[in-house]
Write a protein that holds these residues in place. Structure first.
Motif, short mmCIF file in Angstrom:
data_model
loop_
_atom_site.label_atom_id
_atom_site.label_comp_id
_atom_site.label_asym_id
_atom_site.label_seq_id
_atom_site.Cartn_x
_atom_site.Cartn_y
_atom_site.Cartn_z
N ALA A 231 34.97 40.70 50.88
CA ALA A 231 35.21 41.52 49.68
C ALA A 231 35.84 40.70 48.55
O ALA A 231 35.43 40.79 47.41
CB ALA A 231 36.11 42.71 50.04
N THR A 232 36.83 39.88 48.92
CA THR A 232 37.54 39.09 47.90
C THR A 232 36.59 38.13 47.20
O THR A 232 36.56 38.02 45.98
CB THR A 232 38.69 38.30 48.55
OG1 THR A 232 39.53 39.23 49.23
CG2 THR A 232 39.49 37.55 47.52
N ARG A 233 35.76 37.46 48.01
CA ARG A 233 34.84 36.49 47.45
C ARG A 233 33.79 37.17 46.57
O ARG A 233 33.43 36.68 45.51
CB ARG A 233 34.15 35.75 48.61
CG ARG A 233 33.35 34.57 48.16
CD ARG A 233 32.93 33.72 49.32
NE ARG A 233 32.33 34.54 50.38
CZ ARG A 233 31.59 34.01 51.36
NH1 ARG A 233 31.41 32.71 51.42
NH2 ARG A 233 31.07 34.77 52.30
N LYS A 234 33.33 38.32 47.05
CA LYS A 234 32.32 39.05 46.29
C LYS A 234 32.89 39.51 44.94
O LYS A 234 32.20 39.51 43.92
CB LYS A 234 31.87 40.26 47.11
CG LYS A 234 30.76 41.06 46.49
CD LYS A 234 29.42 40.33 46.58
CE LYS A 234 28.30 41.06 45.84
NZ LYS A 234 28.32 40.82 44.41
N LYS A 235 34.16 39.86 44.96
CA LYS A 235 34.83 40.31 43.74
C LYS A 235 34.90 39.15 42.74
O LYS A 235 34.66 39.33 41.55
CB LYS A 235 36.24 40.77 44.11
CG LYS A 235 36.82 41.80 43.21
CD LYS A 235 38.01 42.49 43.87
CE LYS A 235 39.03 41.49 44.38
NZ LYS A 235 40.10 42.06 45.18
N LEU B 214 32.85 36.63 42.60
CA LEU B 214 31.48 36.41 42.12
C LEU B 214 31.15 37.38 40.99
O LEU B 214 30.56 37.00 39.97
CB LEU B 214 30.52 36.60 43.29
CG LEU B 214 29.05 36.28 43.03
CD1 LEU B 214 28.86 34.77 42.96
CD2 LEU B 214 28.17 36.85 44.14
#
Lengths: 387, 600
Positions: free
Chosen positions: B562-566, B568
């Motif tokens: 979730a953190t990485r996707k955020k 991005l």
């Protein structure tokens, strides 16, 4: 009023960071080591559970998920101890779902029964392909024969079995994938995870791709064709897509993963594990130390391997709900999004509806079939841009 | 006390970029100890950062040197360092009129370049005595005999006595100073006649107001005088007079033949026009010096702040820059695609780049630059003529009788090996060959070219086809009628005003095709297909379709992602900020200028 997380439940994620070998496409936190002190890890994982249980008393535990790494390399005793501890520290749901990710090698399949005895009631097998050449290119340790044997074993020891396949692989034709997927659907039980191969930064595949040595990856049109074949065949077989890459017979979805996508709470323990825990209106994002040695050291000296815990700003809580929630077929509740302090850009929403990318019904916002394949672009449109 | 005319020598230095003009000027100053050695900085006559970085001179600079000559007398040498670029040709011509002679500096390892030619012709036009100086004589690649021969062949002046100099080592510097005294004529002038001074240049100083560089032709200018500028009749009280050594040094009066500065509490450089005549308010002359003309912008483009909230900051920046640059014009422009900005007029492309760089650098404002355009003369059917500065303002075709465009005479010097490519380039740009001659292994080609074919990327193309070996210069030769039309660009069926351009009818299809192909590369794919069209009036002459994006989704996204996707998503949103929404389509800011870069 129910708190935000309660709408999707509370789960426990346990990360086992060790693998027999590193797969060239994998960017997860995994380490190859043949000297793991299982008893010490068992003690440490329980210690971390106690640390967090004190701060989350009285919660009802819906799911436990062992991921990795390769959790099927854990000693069954470790697994049993962790499940037992969790059952004691929180109130387990009657239908507590306990999933383990498992490698389909013969060595591990021999232990599936012991894992079931320890309390695992759902197995998720990393089958990845039903083609020996493809398995070799993906760097897997098993071949098709071994994988299918492991699948038979898992079906005999637990009721709920899922397996993963990676498609849109190098040189994979539509015809070949159709054949492979039909075979998979014949073998499948209630659940399938079907991922298009993604070249993640920092992986062996990414390095190969950078020097032009990863040939035959499908272009966009072929990737779309493969996706469409996937949707058609799965729907015909009664395995509905309930999330971007996950298909299940209705009622048999992975409840643990739904916690992530529906904005529930989960505790993450083990090296590199992330968690989200709500306390009143605050939502904590927790991250554990990535390196197994560091995690163990912190755990033993302070009681927990947690590296950081930060309260997420409301806008980020809302944004996570949006970007995770739209992955599911059910989509998100715009009312809840607004209560979290977020929103979607109204004019973009209008455009996305007009283009047939999303649909609304009341406060429910979902992607359409066409939109599901363009979710990242849709999110960039819908998520409000701060001035 | 004024200096006796016979003891004055006024001169300029004519040279191509990099041939060592500024270094030579520094050496001359150093040799006469006008500046104490510790005060020397490299190329002290080029003051602005941009000038120093680009090795070009934009404003005229001047220095007064006292030189004790071989005859035992001390002479006053006034050196004017002229702007070295074709954009400032008029300013160069005025500076040339302020002096009696020139040092023609040629790099003895390189030979004569096109720009040298243009400037040396200006010097010849101004009746200068010309002393050839072969520089960089210390380098092994130096070929003084070949270059002397070339100067005689190409320029037609005697180079037998050319000075052999190394500005780097100091060789020949003293001989150069002596040659100025011996070979250049003393200025003429009548100290008893009414004051007549030429305004050579002017610039703004935040402490002193506008500083005016003058050459006294007749009469005497004293501190405290009241003077009149003939072009606009304004009267000013002279509060300061002085010379540059190079630091400003105040003196009481300037006499005939002398060059110095005055300040008179003038607020705007706009009020001081290069070439103007300055005289006394009372008992002055009404005879203006010949050749004065107000500068006229020839290249126009739109400048828009990337961040529309910076429009007011940009207005401040432009107002401030305009205080010090009378040749730069601007007016507010509003574009459907780009919002509010300014339509700006420049003397040429270099001038455009200098102003744009200064706004971005000194005022920290990111700019979108639209395609440069020239000024067209639109003759309407009712017999009127209007100037067209912005293709978007082109009147309806039914009202237009004919269109005239500015033409230039371009001089290109090129090694024989690349001649074919240069001729092709000029033909492709609608050029008419006027002359083709050889000077040793190099050809000199002269073309009559439409300015609009040159303003954008001609120089880049020239450099590229000749691997940098060609040199290029041009001068305006006037307006001529041609079959010119406005080409509009439609993205997703909607016209994008900032992309419209004037083209020759015969080249419209080619340009239109190149433009839509380029835009197809520059505009990112959207969730729907986007037609990109070029049209003249209602007629589409080129079309491309940007296909719809079909797949953009992260395959795996679980709790730990979730953190990485955020992150991005934040990156995607930051990228979107660099886009301009146009109808339903987002166009990157850079596309507005890059779409015009043609490959041929």
């Amino acid at each position: 009023m129910t708190e935000n997380w309660q709408e999707a439940g509370f789960g426990l994620y346990v990360h086992w960071p060790f693998c027999a070998a590193k797969c060239p496409y994998c960017d997860f936190n995994s380490h190859v080591s043949d000297r793991v002190d299982h008893a010490r890890w068992a003690t440490a994982l329980q210690r971390d559970l106690r640390y967090w249980a004190e701060r989350t008393p009285g919660r009802r535990l819906s799911t436990i998920f062992f991921g990795g790494g390769t959790p099927s390399m854990m000693a069954p005793e470790t697994l049993a101890a962790v499940i037992e501890a969790a059952r004691g520290l929180w109130t387990p749901a009657n239908d507590l779902e306990v999933t383990m990710e498992a490698n389909p090698t013969s060595v591990e399949a021999d232990r599936f029964a012991a894992f079931a005895d320890a309390g695992v009631n759902r197995l998720s097998l990393g089958l990845q392909a039903l083609d020996d050449g493809a398995l070799r290119r993906l760097g897997r340790q098993h071949d098709v024969r071994e994988g299918l044997a492991a699948l038979e074993v898992s079906k005999s020891v637990v009721d709920r079995v899922s397996f993963d396949l990676i498609y849109a692989r190098q040189d994979q034709t539509a015809k070949a994938w159709e054949t492979e997927l039909r075979q998979a659907l014949d073998l499948a039980g209630e659940h399938l995870s079907l991922y298009q191969l993604t070249i993640e930064p920092g992986t062996v595949f990414a390095r190969r791709a950078a020097v032009g040595k990863l040939r035959g990856l499908p272009d966009e049109d072929r990737a779309v064709d493969l996706w469409n074949i996937t949707q058609d065949l799965c729907a015909a077989a009664g395995l509905t897509r309930y999330e971007t890459s996950n298909h299940a017979r209705p009622g048999t979805e992975a409840r643990h993963n739904l916690i992530y996508w529906r904005g529930g709470d989960w505790l993450g323990v083990g090296p590199g594990a992330h968690g989200r825990l709500s306390f009143g209106t605050a939502r904590l994002a927790t991250v554990a130390h990535r390196a197994p040695g560091t995690w163990l050291d912190r755990n033993e000296t302070t009681g927990s391997g947690t590296e950081s815990e930060d309260a997420l700003p409301p806008a980020e809580v809302a944004e996570e709900y949006l970007l995770m929630g739209l992955r599911t077929r059910d989509g998100i509740d715009l009312g809840r999004l607004r209560r979290l302090g977020g929103d979607v850009d109204a004019s973009s929403l209008g455009r996305m509806v007009e283009l047939g990318m999303v649909s609304t019904s009341g406060d429910r916002l979902r992607t359409t079939e066409a939109g599901a394949l363009l979710l990242d672009a849709i999110l960039a449109e819908l998520s409000p841009i701060e001035p | 006390m004024t200096t006796d005319l016979s003891r004055i020598r006024n001169f300029s230095i004519v040279a191509h970029i990099d041939h060592g003009k500024s270094t030579l000027a520094d050496r001359l100053i150093q040799e006469t100890e006008t500046v104490a050695l510790r005060d020397m900085k490299e190329q002290m006559l080029d003051a602005m950062d941009i000038e120093r970085e680009r090795g070009i001179t934009i404003k005229a600079n001047t220095v007064r040197i006292d030189y004790k000559a071989e005859d035992g007398n001390t002479y006053v040498l006034n050196l004017i360092d002229t702007p070295g670029h074709v954009d400032f040709a008029y300013e160069v011509s005025r500076s040339m009129r302020a002096v009696e002679g020139s040092l023609l500096v040629v790099d003895s390892t390189q030979g004569v370049e096109a720009q040298t030619l243009a400037n040396v012709y200006q010097a010849i036009d101004a009746d200068h005595e010309i002393v050839p100086v072969l520089n960089k004589i210390d380098l092994p690649a130096s070929e003084p005999d070949r270059v002397k021969e070339q100067i005689e062949d190409v320029i037609g002046i005697d180079a037998a006595d050319a000075l052999l100099v190394s500005a780097k080592t100091g060789q020949g510097i003293r001989e150069t100073l002596q040659a100025v005294v011996d070979h250049l004529p003393a200025p003429k002038g009548d100290i008893d006649a009414p004051l007549k001074a030429m305004l050579v240049d002017s610039w703004y100083d935040s402490y002193l107001g506008v500083i005016v560089l003058v050459r006294i032709v007749d009469g005497k200018l004293r501190k405290g005088d009241r003077v009149r500028f003939l072009s606009n009749g304004t009267v000013h009280h002279v509060d300061r007079i002085g010379v540059f050594r190079p630091p400003m040094t105040e003196i009481d009066e300037l006499g005939p033949g002398e060059i110095g500065f005055l300040t008179a509490s003038i607020k705007q450089v706009r009020d001081t026009r290069v070439g103007d005549t300055i005289t006394h308010e009372k008992k002055g002359t009404d005879q203006a010096l010949p050749g004065f003309k107000p500068s006229v912008p020839v290249v126009f483009c739109g400048l828009f702040p990337v961040d529309s909230a910076q429009f007011e900051d940009m207005r401040d920046a432009i107002d401030k820059l305009a205080l010090n640059d009378a040749s730069f014009s601007y007016e507010v422009e509003s574009s459907a695609a780009l919002g509010f900005g300014f339509r700006c007029g420049f003397l040429g492309l270099l001038h455009l780049e200098v102003i744009r760089d200064r706004i971005e650098r000194e005022y920290d404002i990111d700019l979108i630059t639209t395609a440069p355009s020239v000024v067209y003369h639109i003759h309407t059917k009712d017999g009127e003529m209007q100037e067209l500065h912005n293709p978007a303002d082109m009147p309806d075709l039914t009202l237009v009788d004919h269109v005239e465009e500015p033409r230039i005479k371009a001089t290109i010097l090129v090694p024989d090996d690349y001649l074919g490519d240069v001729l092709k380039l000029c033909q492709d740009r609608r050029g008419i060959q006027l002359d083709l001659t050889y000077a040793g292994p190099r050809a000199m080609v002269v073309y009559d070219l439409p300015l609009n074919e040159v303003v954008f990327d001609f120089y880049d193309r020239l450099k590229s086809v000749t691997k940098g070996y060609a040199s290029f210069d041009y001068q305006m030769i006037g307006y001529r009628e041609d079959n010119l039309v406005k080409m509009s660009v439609l993205v997703n069926e909607e016209p994008v005003d900032a992309l419209s351009m004037m083209v020759h009818r015969d080249r419209a299809e080619t340009r239109g095709r190149a433009m839509v192909e380029k835009l197809k590369e520059l505009i990112p794919r959207h969730m729907f297909k986007i037609p990109i069209q070029a049209a003249i009036g209602g007629k589409v002459i080129a079309r491309e379709t940007l296909s719809a994006m079909r797949k953009d989704v992260t395959a795996k996204c679980y709790g730990g992602d979730a953190t990485r996707k955020k992150k991005l998503l934040e990156k995607q949103k930051a990228g979107k900020k660099k886009m301009r929404q146009f109808g339903k389509v987002e166009i990157p800011q850079s596309a507005f200028i890059n779409a015009l870069k043609m490959d041929g």
